[in-house]
Enzyme design. Structure first.
Site, PDB file in Angstrom:
ATOM      1  N   HIS A 271       0.712  -1.185  -0.017  1.00  0.00           N
ATOM      2  CA  HIS A 271      -0.187   0.162  -0.291  1.00  0.00           C
ATOM      3  C   HIS A 271       0.833   1.196  -0.086  1.00  0.00           C
ATOM      4  CE1 HIS A 271       0.446   0.136   4.472  1.00  0.00           C
ATOM      5  NE2 HIS A 271       0.394   1.557   4.380  1.00  0.00           N
TER       6      HIS A 271
ATOM      7  N   GLU B 290       3.549   5.520  -3.246  1.00  0.00           N
ATOM      8  CA  GLU B 290       3.684   6.724  -2.986  1.00  0.00           C
ATOM      9  C   GLU B 290       5.463   7.014  -2.283  1.00  0.00           C
ATOM     10  OE1 GLU B 290       1.975  10.011   0.235  1.00  0.00           O
ATOM     11  OE2 GLU B 290       1.407   7.667   0.407  1.00  0.00           O
ATOM     12  N   ASP B 291       5.891   5.667  -1.782  1.00  0.00           N
ATOM     13  CA  ASP B 291       7.167   5.882  -1.132  1.00  0.00           C
ATOM     14  C   ASP B 291       8.244   5.205  -1.907  1.00  0.00           C
ATOM     15  OD1 ASP B 291       5.972   7.370   0.702  1.00  0.00           O
ATOM     16  OD2 ASP B 291       5.591   5.660   2.096  1.00  0.00           O
TER      17      ASP B 291
END
Length: 289
Positions: A83, A87-88
């Protein structure tokens, strides 16, 4: 330090525990897909750590464990492990789609979109509108489940954060996440989110109410079990088919009642809550009678 079995299999202990739980209700090929998701996420997050100092990958594994305890489907578990990758990490939606298909990729992307929403101004403006916006944005409710599990684990590991960060996150939790869990019928998660949010936002008030509850209620579990026994017998005697649960009223619920009604703790009288769930509406009224 890893256990011998973890070293032998190449998976750390939290992943082995997750795998064992998944094996109790998922087919082997689906468990294998989730383990593949772990391997991809571990490689993507390698070198990243949380504020606690532990490898970052243990956070999404813990989120997956929460969902596995709820017996969620394999796509949700895999997406939970992945998840934070969009984004990271360098992984993209296309990368995840190529390895796991569009359904898992869309779940991960949905969680990423929720993470990018600006909470602080929304909470100050209108928390209810923000909750509705979150639910409306998530075409698949599994995105919300993953996000709730993500917040639950973050709340369980707030110790490494600054006091200001703990208060901000606790306020978000009480204003946004706990009400959504309540709306979705996730009662145990709602109560845990509320308790940890209250404890981090108002530690003295939480501690004081908890101590008063312990002094007033004594052996709480015995009291709950005794009342449950009486209720179940009365329902059986009346021929009402039902399920009955009971618990002590949570400190945060008592605090909200004190605020709403301008009460002191000594003026609060209902320290226990019981729920009678019947199969048909007429039995509900019979139970009330």
């Amino acid at each position: 330090m890893s256990s011998p079995i973890a070293a032998a299999t190449g998976y750390p202990e939290p992943v082995l525990k997750l795998r064992d739980l998944l094996n109790t209700y998922l087919e082997p090929d689906k468990v294998a897909l989730i383990l593949k998701a772990y391997e991809v996420a571990e490689a993507a997050h390698r070198g990243q750590t949380r504020k606690t100092g532990e490898p970052y990958i243990f956070h999404p594994v813990a989120v997956a464990q929460i969902l596995a305890n709820m017996r969620m489907d394999h796509d949700s578990i895999a997406a939970a492990i992945l998840h934070d990758t969009i984004e990271d990490t360098p992984l993209s939606w296309d990368d995840i789609q190529a390895q796991f298909g569009p359904e898992i990729a869309n779940l991960v992307e949905g969680v990423t979109k929720l993470d990018k929403m600006k909470f602080r101004t929304r909470i100050e403006a209108d928390a209810e509108s923000f909750r509705k916006l979150m639910l409306a944005m998530s075409r698949d409710l599994r995105v919300i489940f993953i996000k709730l599990a993500d917040r639950l684990h973050n709340m369980r590991t707030l110790g490494g954060m600054s006091r200001a960060s703990r208060r901000r996150i606790a306020r978000e939790t009480l204003d946004i996440y706990a009400p959504i869990a309540d709306r979705l019928g996730m009662n145990s998660m709602k109560h845990e989110l509320e308790d940890m949010g209250f404890a981090n936002l108002y530690p003295w008030r939480h501690r004081t109410i908890t101590e008063h509850l312990e002094a007033v209620s004594g052996d709480r579990q015995d009291i709950v079990e005794n009342i449950l026994g009486v209720l179940r017998k009365r329902m059986a005697d009346a021929g009402v088919t039902c399920r009955i649960t009971g618990r002590q009223t949570a400190p945060y619920s008592i605090y909200k009642k004190m605020l709403a009604r301008d009460l002191s703790f000594s003026e609060v009288t209902n320290f226990f809550a019981f729920r009678v769930i019947t199969r048909i509406e007429s039995d509900c009224y019979l139970a009330l009678g």
